[in-house]
Structures are given as structure tokens and as C-alpha cells.
Design a protein around this motif. Structure first.
Motif, PDB file in Angstrom:
ATOM      1  N   LEU A  20       1.003  -1.183  -0.176  1.00 31.59           N
ATOM      2  CA  LEU A  20       0.428   0.344   0.239  1.00 31.59           C
ATOM      3  C   LEU A  20       0.898   1.060  -0.076  1.00 31.59           C
ATOM      4  O   LEU A  20       0.487   2.392  -0.479  1.00 31.59           O
ATOM      5  CB  LEU A  20      -0.924  -0.084   1.177  1.00 31.59           C
ATOM      6  N   THR A  21       1.615   1.420   0.561  1.00 29.17           N
ATOM      7  CA  THR A  21       3.094   2.050   0.525  1.00 29.17           C
ATOM      8  C   THR A  21       3.797   2.558  -0.307  1.00 29.17           C
ATOM      9  O   THR A  21       4.740   3.098  -0.617  1.00 29.17           O
ATOM     10  CB  THR A  21       4.032   2.106   1.840  1.00 29.17           C
ATOM     11  N   LYS A  22       3.172   1.933  -1.469  1.00 33.38           N
ATOM     12  CA  LYS A  22       4.209   2.136  -3.151  1.00 33.38           C
ATOM     13  C   LYS A  22       5.470   2.259  -3.401  1.00 33.38           C
ATOM     14  O   LYS A  22       6.155   3.287  -3.413  1.00 33.38           O
ATOM     15  CB  LYS A  22       3.053   2.920  -4.120  1.00 33.38           C
ATOM     16  N   PRO A  23       6.225   1.080  -2.586  1.00 25.31           N
ATOM     17  CA  PRO A  23       7.477   1.151  -2.129  1.00 25.31           C
ATOM     18  C   PRO A  23       8.991   1.696  -3.188  1.00 25.31           C
ATOM     19  O   PRO A  23       9.663   2.048  -2.893  1.00 25.31           O
ATOM     20  CB  PRO A  23       7.846  -0.298  -1.278  1.00 25.31           C
ATOM     21  N   ARG A  24       8.533   1.026  -3.761  1.00 25.87           N
ATOM     22  CA  ARG A  24       9.529   1.734  -5.231  1.00 25.87           C
ATOM     23  C   ARG A  24       9.146   2.776  -5.950  1.00 25.87           C
ATOM     24  O   ARG A  24      10.612   3.504  -6.273  1.00 25.87           O
ATOM     25  CB  ARG A  24       9.428   0.712  -6.737  1.00 25.87           C
ATOM     26  N   GLN A  27      10.961   5.068  -2.810  1.00 28.29           N
ATOM     27  CA  GLN A  27      12.035   4.871  -3.368  1.00 28.29           C
ATOM     28  C   GLN A  27      12.772   5.767  -4.374  1.00 28.29           C
ATOM     29  O   GLN A  27      13.683   6.816  -4.196  1.00 28.29           O
ATOM     30  CB  GLN A  27      12.915   3.558  -3.892  1.00 28.29           C
ATOM     31  N   LEU A  28      12.545   5.788  -5.701  1.00 27.25           N
ATOM     32  CA  LEU A  28      12.504   6.882  -6.159  1.00 27.25           C
ATOM     33  C   LEU A  28      12.483   8.554  -6.222  1.00 27.25           C
ATOM     34  O   LEU A  28      13.083   9.091  -6.288  1.00 27.25           O
ATOM     35  CB  LEU A  28      12.547   6.539  -8.026  1.00 27.25           C
ATOM     36  N   ALA A  29      11.901   8.565  -5.487  1.00 22.12           N
ATOM     37  CA  ALA A  29      10.900  10.431  -4.738  1.00 22.12           C
ATOM     38  C   ALA A  29      12.190  10.610  -3.948  1.00 22.12           C
ATOM     39  O   ALA A  29      12.318  11.429  -3.820  1.00 22.12           O
ATOM     40  CB  ALA A  29       9.534   9.828  -4.991  1.00 22.12           C
ATOM     41  N   VAL A  30      12.189   9.212  -2.947  1.00 21.26           N
ATOM     42  CA  VAL A  30      13.477   9.460  -1.154  1.00 21.26           C
ATOM     43  C   VAL A  30      14.612  10.348  -2.132  1.00 21.26           C
ATOM     44  O   VAL A  30      15.025  10.630  -1.991  1.00 21.26           O
ATOM     45  CB  VAL A  30      13.251   8.622  -0.682  1.00 21.26           C
ATOM     46  N   PHE A  31      15.252   9.459  -3.270  1.00 23.31           N
ATOM     47  CA  PHE A  31      16.335   9.175  -4.160  1.00 23.31           C
ATOM     48  C   PHE A  31      16.303  10.421  -4.601  1.00 23.31           C
ATOM     49  O   PHE A  31      17.594  11.269  -4.105  1.00 23.31           O
ATOM     50  CB  PHE A  31      16.798   8.175  -5.039  1.00 23.31           C
ATOM     51  N   CYS A  32      15.789  11.328  -5.010  1.00 22.37           N
ATOM     52  CA  CYS A  32      15.640  12.250  -6.460  1.00 22.37           C
ATOM     53  C   CYS A  32      15.836  13.764  -4.769  1.00 22.37           C
ATOM     54  O   CYS A  32      15.903  14.703  -4.868  1.00 22.37           O
ATOM     55  CB  CYS A  32      14.684  12.755  -6.735  1.00 22.37           C
ATOM     56  N   ALA A  33      14.906  12.994  -3.851  1.00 19.38           N
ATOM     57  CA  ALA A  33      15.025  14.447  -2.190  1.00 19.38           C
ATOM     58  C   ALA A  33      16.573  14.273  -2.017  1.00 19.38           C
ATOM     59  O   ALA A  33      17.117  15.400  -1.470  1.00 19.38           O
ATOM     60  CB  ALA A  33      13.573  13.476  -1.667  1.00 19.38           C
ATOM     61  N   VAL A  34      17.116  12.720  -1.978  1.00 16.26           N
ATOM     62  CA  VAL A  34      18.188  13.079  -1.158  1.00 16.26           C
ATOM     63  C   VAL A  34      19.204  13.699  -2.257  1.00 16.26           C
ATOM     64  O   VAL A  34      20.190  14.488  -1.754  1.00 16.26           O
ATOM     65  CB  VAL A  34      18.635  11.530  -0.811  1.00 16.26           C
ATOM     66  N   GLY A  56      12.040  11.095   7.413  1.00 16.07           N
ATOM     67  CA  GLY A  56      10.740  12.105   7.139  1.00 16.07           C
ATOM     68  C   GLY A  56       9.521  11.928   6.268  1.00 16.07           C
ATOM     69  O   GLY A  56       8.659  11.866   6.048  1.00 16.07           O
ATOM     70  N   ILE A  57      10.330  12.427   4.834  1.00 13.06           N
ATOM     71  CA  ILE A  57       9.815  12.430   3.684  1.00 13.06           C
ATOM     72  C   ILE A  57       9.165  11.294   3.277  1.00 13.06           C
ATOM     73  O   ILE A  57       8.393  11.186   3.008  1.00 13.06           O
ATOM     74  CB  ILE A  57      10.763  13.143   2.417  1.00 13.06           C
ATOM     75  N   TRP A  58      10.466  10.033   3.469  1.00  8.95           N
ATOM     76  CA  TRP A  58       9.498   9.161   3.328  1.00  8.95           C
ATOM     77  C   TRP A  58       8.138   8.173   3.833  1.00  8.95           C
ATOM     78  O   TRP A  58       7.134   7.464   3.413  1.00  8.95           O
ATOM     79  CB  TRP A  58      10.896   7.321   3.617  1.00  8.95           C
ATOM     80  N   LEU A  59       8.781   8.607   5.062  1.00  5.30           N
ATOM     81  CA  LEU A  59       7.138   8.250   6.135  1.00  5.30           C
ATOM     82  C   LEU A  59       5.692   8.973   5.246  1.00  5.30           C
ATOM     83  O   LEU A  59       4.699   8.058   5.559  1.00  5.30           O
ATOM     84  CB  LEU A  59       7.396   8.716   7.655  1.00  5.30           C
ATOM     85  N   LEU A  60       5.701  10.408   5.587  1.00  5.97           N
ATOM     86  CA  LEU A  60       5.288  11.401   4.942  1.00  5.97           C
ATOM     87  C   LEU A  60       4.605  10.610   3.503  1.00  5.97           C
ATOM     88  O   LEU A  60       3.518  10.154   3.024  1.00  5.97           O
ATOM     89  CB  LEU A  60       5.096  12.624   4.751  1.00  5.97           C
ATOM     90  N   ALA A  61       5.491  10.139   2.500  1.00  6.42           N
ATOM     91  CA  ALA A  61       5.408   9.981   1.310  1.00  6.42           C
ATOM     92  C   ALA A  61       4.395   7.783   1.399  1.00  6.42           C
ATOM     93  O   ALA A  61       3.125   8.029   0.692  1.00  6.42           O
ATOM     94  CB  ALA A  61       6.477   9.333   0.400  1.00  6.42           C
ATOM     95  N   ALA A  62       4.505   7.340   2.568  1.00  5.82           N
ATOM     96  CA  ALA A  62       4.204   6.253   2.328  1.00  5.82           C
ATOM     97  C   ALA A  62       2.850   6.075   3.181  1.00  5.82           C
ATOM     98  O   ALA A  62       1.902   5.649   2.367  1.00  5.82           O
ATOM     99  CB  ALA A  62       4.645   5.911   3.833  1.00  5.82           C
ATOM    100  N   ALA A  63       2.279   7.266   3.950  1.00  6.30           N
ATOM    101  CA  ALA A  63       0.890   7.675   3.902  1.00  6.30           C
ATOM    102  C   ALA A  63       0.589   9.098   3.196  1.00  6.30           C
ATOM    103  O   ALA A  63      -0.960   7.729   3.114  1.00  6.30           O
ATOM    104  CB  ALA A  63       1.193   8.910   5.481  1.00  6.30           C
TER     105      ALA A  63
END
Ligand code: HEM
Ligand SMILES: CC(C)=CCC/C(C)=C/CC/C(C)=C/COP(=O)(O)OP(=O)(O)O
Length: 298
Positions: A20-24, A27-34, A56-63
Motif C-alpha cells: 500500500l505504501t508503493k515502495p518502489r 524509493q525513487l522519489a526519496v532518492f531524488c529528495a536525497v 520523514g519524507i519517506w514516512l509522509l510519502a508512504a502515508a
């Protein structure tokens, strides 16, 4: 139930929540943030801030993704690609998804506010609302421009990363947002082309459903050319060097060539390939930005 089968079914349930958290995508969205975090400062950024902002960004994206699955449970149930999601299949109760999103989102907000900065928290919250409410509820069921306008929230990660380190979002960060914004239509429409029947049966007005396959292929090609031009701007405005220019030029040529092949003659295979290539392309382009940045630091 034996303890092994109980463990297996717990693992199965955990996996369903994870999906449900669309992990892949995350991952790419957080990679771009990093990458945004590393570009935000001439030297190395404060690594504890990088870690907190990433979580923090990962958790909000997953939510946000879990809420999207909850809102779309009926639509998802009508599409082959999404019908197995726990929300669509009815194996995960809505209250649990709400609870999960609340916990993940709340923890993400707290981490960003307490250990990063309020600007990043508010920008990430705005991204959450942009995706989970404006895109999912308002735009997606109404207009074939849904993913173009809604794509702004998906494009935000580099600005979030930049804000985490610099406590500001300068023009360079917005340029990275613009790159992902223009990348989104070829990325999504390539998928929508080989999933047109799915979207039509779910009643969603995606471009190939409303305007046909040929029109969509043309727009994929036009956006890909615009993307190629836009990716040269970091060099033009002096934020990246010749290494980036060379890599962005090569990657852009490869991506436009693939878009052109799809434009010339359609097959599901080519559309699927362009979709996969779009992900490889964006990953390599952002890696090139970082590589170039580090070459400049040395
Ligand atoms: C409004 C904007 C966007 C839309 C509508 C969109 C749509 C989609 C869809 C429908 C899929 C599912 C493919 C599948 O289930 O096989 C997907 C996959 C993916 N998207 Fe996007 N996307 C958007 C923006 C983004 C952004 C901003 C990123 C990252 C920066 C991204 C990264 C990915 C990745 C990595 C996958 C592959 C997932 C997998 O293989 O399981 N997308 N996208
Ligand atoms: C807070 C935060 C950082 C949020 C993340 C925003 C983000 C990266 C959005 C990407 C947009 C996206 C993957 C849409 C998927 O389309 P869809 O939802 O229509 O796909 P589906 O058909 O698989 O449900």
C-alpha cells in the motif's frame, strides 16, 4: 493453524501493508529528495539531517500512498494491475489503513519539524495534500490533464530535500522540480498506453482513453523533447558542469530516441519498454547531477 502457517499469514499481511505504501515509487522519489539535499550545499550536508529528512519524507510519502489506495479502493478493484491491493481486495479494513496513515504521517511530520525544519515539514505536508487530495480526489477522475497538473506534487521531492538542508528553496531546486514535472507525462502515458483497457473499464479519463493512442504518442514525444531541453538548463544556469552536460545530453538522446520509436509504430512492448526506461532515465539523470557536484567539490 500451525505456528509456521500463522507466521506465513502474518508475513503475508505485513507485505500487503507494505504494498500500500508503493515502495518502489517511494524509493525513487526519496532518492531524488536525497540528491536535492546533497546539491543544496557546496560541501557535505549534515548527515544526521540527511537521515532525518529522508525518514520523514519517506514516512509522509508512504502515508500519502496508503491514503490514495484507501480512497481508490473501488477504482483499484476494477483494474487488473491494482485489484490485488489489500484495500481493493477487501483484506485490509479501511480503519486500519487510516490508522496506519495517521501513524506514519504523524511520525513523519514530527521528525521533520523537530529534527529538520518547519519549512520542510510544511512543504512535505503540502505535497501530501497535493497528491492524496488534489490529484487523487479532484483531478484524477475528472480530466486527462490529471497527471500533468497533479504531477507537480510528484515532482516536489528535490525541493523537499533542498529545503531540509538549506532551509530555503532557491531557483536551482525549482529547476529540478521542473525536470521531474516534465518527465511525468512520458513516464505515465507510456504506462497508460499499454493499460488503456484497465483505465477505460475503471472509468478514468486518462489521455489514451479520452484522446486515443496516436495523440498520446505524439504528446509523449513532445514532452520528451521538452524534457531533453530542460535537462540542459542546470548547465546553462551554472549549477552543473560539463560532466553533467555530457551525461544529460546522452541520456536525453536515448530517451527521445525511444519515445520517437514508440511514436513511429505502436506496440505494447515498446510502450512497456519506454515506461521502464523512464524510471532508469530519471534515476541516472539525478545520479549524474550528484556525480557532477562531487567532481566539482574535489
Ligand atoms: C502524477 C505523477 C505520476 C503518476 C500518475 C505515476 C504513475 C505511475 C503508475 C500508475 C505506476 C504503476 C506501475 C505498475 O503498477 O506497474 C508507476 C510506477 C512507478 N513510478 Fe510513477 N507516476 C508518477 C510520478 C512518479 C514520480 C514523481 C516518481 C519518482 C520520482 C515515480 C516513480 C515510479 C516508479 C519507480 C515506478 C515503478 C514501480 C514498480 O515497478 O513497482 N512516479 N507510476
Ligand atoms: C508526501 C510525498 C513526498 C508524497 C509523494 C508524492 C509522489 C512521489 C507522488 C507520485 C505520484 C504517483 C506515483 C502517482 C501514481 O499514480 P496513481 O496514484 O494514479 O497510481 P495507481 O493507479 O497505481 O494508484
Amino acid at each position: 493453524m500451525t505456528s509456521t502457517t500463522a507466521k506465513d499469514s502474518n508475513l503475508g499481511l505485513l507485505r500487503q501493508y507494505w504494498v500500500l505504501t508503493k515502495p518502489r515509487v517511494t524509493q525513487l522519489a526519496v532518492f531524488c529528495a536525497v540528491i536535492g539535499m546533497f546539491l543544496a550545499t557546496p560541501g557535505l550536508p549534515d548527515l544526521s539531517k540527511v537521515a532525518c529528512a529522508t525518514v520523514g519524507i519517506w514516512l509522509l510519502a508512504a502515508a500519502a500512498f496508503a491514503i490514495n489506495c484507501l480512497i481508490e479502493q473501488q477504482v483499484d478493484a476494477k483494474m487488473l494491475r491494482t485489484a490485488r491491493r489489500g484495500t481493493a481486495a477487501g483484506t485490509i479494513p479501511p480503519t486500519q489503513v487510516l490508522l496506519l496513515s495517521g501513524l506514519l504521517g504523524g511520525a513523519g511530520m514530527l521528525i521533520l519539524y523537530r529534527w529538520v525544519n518547519p519549512l520542510t515539514m510544511w512543504l512535505t505536508f503540502a505535497t501530501f495534500v497535493g497528491y492524496a487530495v488534489i490529484y487523487t480526489v479532484i483531478l484524477k477522475p475528472r480530466t486527462p490533464q490529471n497527471i500533468v497538473i497533479g504531477g507537480l506534487s510528484g515532482a516536489m521531492p528535490p525541493a523537499l530535500g533542498w529545503a531540509a538542508i538549506a532551509d530555503a528553496v532557491p531557483a536551482q531546486a525549482w529547476l529540478l522540480v521542473l525536470i521531474i514535472f516534465i518527465w511525468t507525462p512520458p513516464h505515465f502515458w507510456a504506462l497508460a498506453l499499454y493499460r488503456t483497457k484497465d483505465y477505460a473499464s475503471a472509468g478514468l479519463p486518462m489521455l489514451p482513453v479520452t484522446h486515443g493512442e496516436k495523440f498520446t504518442r505524439l504528446h509523449i514525444l513532445l514532452y520528451s523533447v521538452a524534457l531533453w531541453a530542460t535537462t540542459l538548463l542546470p548547465y546553462v544556469i551554472g549549477m552543473s558542469g560539463l560532466l553533467y552536460l555530457a551525461l544529460a545530453t546522452l541520456l536525453g538522446a536515448w530517451f527521445v530516441f525511444n519515445a520517437y520509436r514508440l511514436f513511429r509504430s505502436y506496440s505494447d512492448e515498446l510502450a512497456r519498454k519506454l515506461f521502464r526506461d523512464s524510471i532508469i532515465y530519471l534515476s541516472l539523470l539525478f545520479a549524474a547531477l550528484l556525480l557532477d557536484h562531487w567532481v566539482v567539490i574535489q
